[in-house]
Design a protein around this motif. Structure first.
Motif, PDB file in Angstrom:
ATOM      1  N   SER A 175       0.815  -1.212   0.000  1.00  0.00           N
ATOM      2  CA  SER A 175       0.000   0.000   0.000  1.00  0.00           C
ATOM      3  C   SER A 175       0.852   1.267   0.000  1.00  0.00           C
ATOM      4  O   SER A 175       1.895   1.326   0.646  1.00  0.00           O
ATOM      5  N   ILE A 176       0.376   2.288  -0.720  1.00  0.00           N
ATOM      6  CA  ILE A 176       1.031   3.596  -0.660  1.00  0.00           C
ATOM      7  C   ILE A 176       0.259   4.535   0.270  1.00  0.00           C
ATOM      8  O   ILE A 176       0.682   5.659   0.500  1.00  0.00           O
ATOM      9  N   TRP A 187      -7.713   7.713  -4.811  1.00  0.00           N
ATOM     10  CA  TRP A 187      -7.754   6.942  -6.060  1.00  0.00           C
ATOM     11  C   TRP A 187      -6.379   6.414  -6.433  1.00  0.00           C
ATOM     12  O   TRP A 187      -6.242   5.291  -6.927  1.00  0.00           O
ATOM     13  N   GLU A 188      -5.335   7.218  -6.211  1.00  0.00           N
ATOM     14  CA  GLU A 188      -3.974   6.743  -6.487  1.00  0.00           C
ATOM     15  C   GLU A 188      -3.659   5.505  -5.643  1.00  0.00           C
ATOM     16  O   GLU A 188      -3.098   4.530  -6.148  1.00  0.00           O
ATOM     17  N   ALA A 189      -4.014   5.563  -4.372  1.00  0.00           N
ATOM     18  CA  ALA A 189      -3.743   4.435  -3.474  1.00  0.00           C
ATOM     19  C   ALA A 189      -4.549   3.194  -3.871  1.00  0.00           C
ATOM     20  O   ALA A 189      -4.036   2.075  -3.832  1.00  0.00           O
ATOM     21  N   ILE A 190      -5.815   3.397  -4.259  1.00  0.00           N
ATOM     22  CA  ILE A 190      -6.658   2.277  -4.681  1.00  0.00           C
ATOM     23  C   ILE A 190      -6.104   1.645  -5.952  1.00  0.00           C
ATOM     24  O   ILE A 190      -5.987   0.425  -6.052  1.00  0.00           O
ATOM     25  N   LEU A 210      -2.897  -0.301  -5.242  1.00  0.00           N
ATOM     26  CA  LEU A 210      -3.197  -1.569  -4.589  1.00  0.00           C
ATOM     27  C   LEU A 210      -3.723  -2.588  -5.593  1.00  0.00           C
ATOM     28  O   LEU A 210      -3.306  -3.749  -5.601  1.00  0.00           O
ATOM     29  N   ALA A 211      -4.615  -2.148  -6.472  1.00  0.00           N
ATOM     30  CA  ALA A 211      -5.189  -3.054  -7.478  1.00  0.00           C
ATOM     31  C   ALA A 211      -4.119  -3.537  -8.458  1.00  0.00           C
ATOM     32  O   ALA A 211      -4.017  -4.735  -8.728  1.00  0.00           O
ATOM     33  N   PHE A 212      -3.325  -2.628  -8.998  1.00  0.00           N
ATOM     34  CA  PHE A 212      -2.304  -3.024  -9.965  1.00  0.00           C
ATOM     35  C   PHE A 212      -1.206  -3.852  -9.317  1.00  0.00           C
ATOM     36  O   PHE A 212      -0.688  -4.785  -9.931  1.00  0.00           O
ATOM     37  N   SER A 213      -0.854  -3.555  -8.081  1.00  0.00           N
ATOM     38  CA  SER A 213       0.148  -4.366  -7.380  1.00  0.00           C
ATOM     39  C   SER A 213      -0.350  -5.786  -7.188  1.00  0.00           C
ATOM     40  O   SER A 213       0.400  -6.746  -7.338  1.00  0.00           O
ATOM     41  N   SER A 214      -1.628  -5.914  -6.881  1.00  0.00           N
ATOM     42  CA  SER A 214      -2.226  -7.233  -6.691  1.00  0.00           C
ATOM     43  C   SER A 214      -2.237  -8.014  -8.002  1.00  0.00           C
ATOM     44  O   SER A 214      -1.890  -9.192  -8.036  1.00  0.00           O
ATOM     45  N   ILE A 215      -2.618  -7.348  -9.082  1.00  0.00           N
ATOM     46  CA  ILE A 215      -2.635  -7.994 -10.404  1.00  0.00           C
ATOM     47  C   ILE A 215      -1.226  -8.413 -10.797  1.00  0.00           C
ATOM     48  O   ILE A 215      -1.006  -9.540 -11.252  1.00  0.00           O
TER      49      ILE A 215
END
Length: 90
Positions: free
Chosen positions: A23-24, A56-59, A62-67
């Motif tokens: 997370s950022i 939105w940047e943090a969301i 998190l989504a792209f890091s997970s992918i």
């Protein structure tokens, strides 16, 4: 949505350290209610409120890091490097 995205990520990762590394957003273990850190009792973390753009940047992060994590696990399992895979696609 920022809180919900962290709840989903934590449940998938299952570990506070992994979530913190991914997370950022500014998060803290346990309850920290001062300075805009509402407590998320479900996962025992506090996450700082942010502007809409920062949230939105943090969301997205998190989504792209997970992918990306899942993609890297996939390529590791089939023992094929993405570069060689892309070369064979054309």
């Amino acid at each position: 949505m920022l809180a919900q995205s962290h709840i989903v990520a934590y449940r998938k990762l299952g570990d506070w350290t992994k979530l913190k590394d991914m997370s950022i957003a500014r998060i803290a273990k346990g309850e920290r209610s001062e300075n805009g850190f509402p407590y998320l009792e479900d996962i025992d973390i506090s996450i700082q409120r942010r502007s809409a753009n920062k949230s939105w940047e943090a969301i997205k992060h998190l989504a792209f890091s997970s992918i990306l994590k899942h993609m890297l696990n996939f390529f590791g399992e089939i023992k094929v490097k993405p570069k060689s895979l892309a070369k064979n696609m054309y």
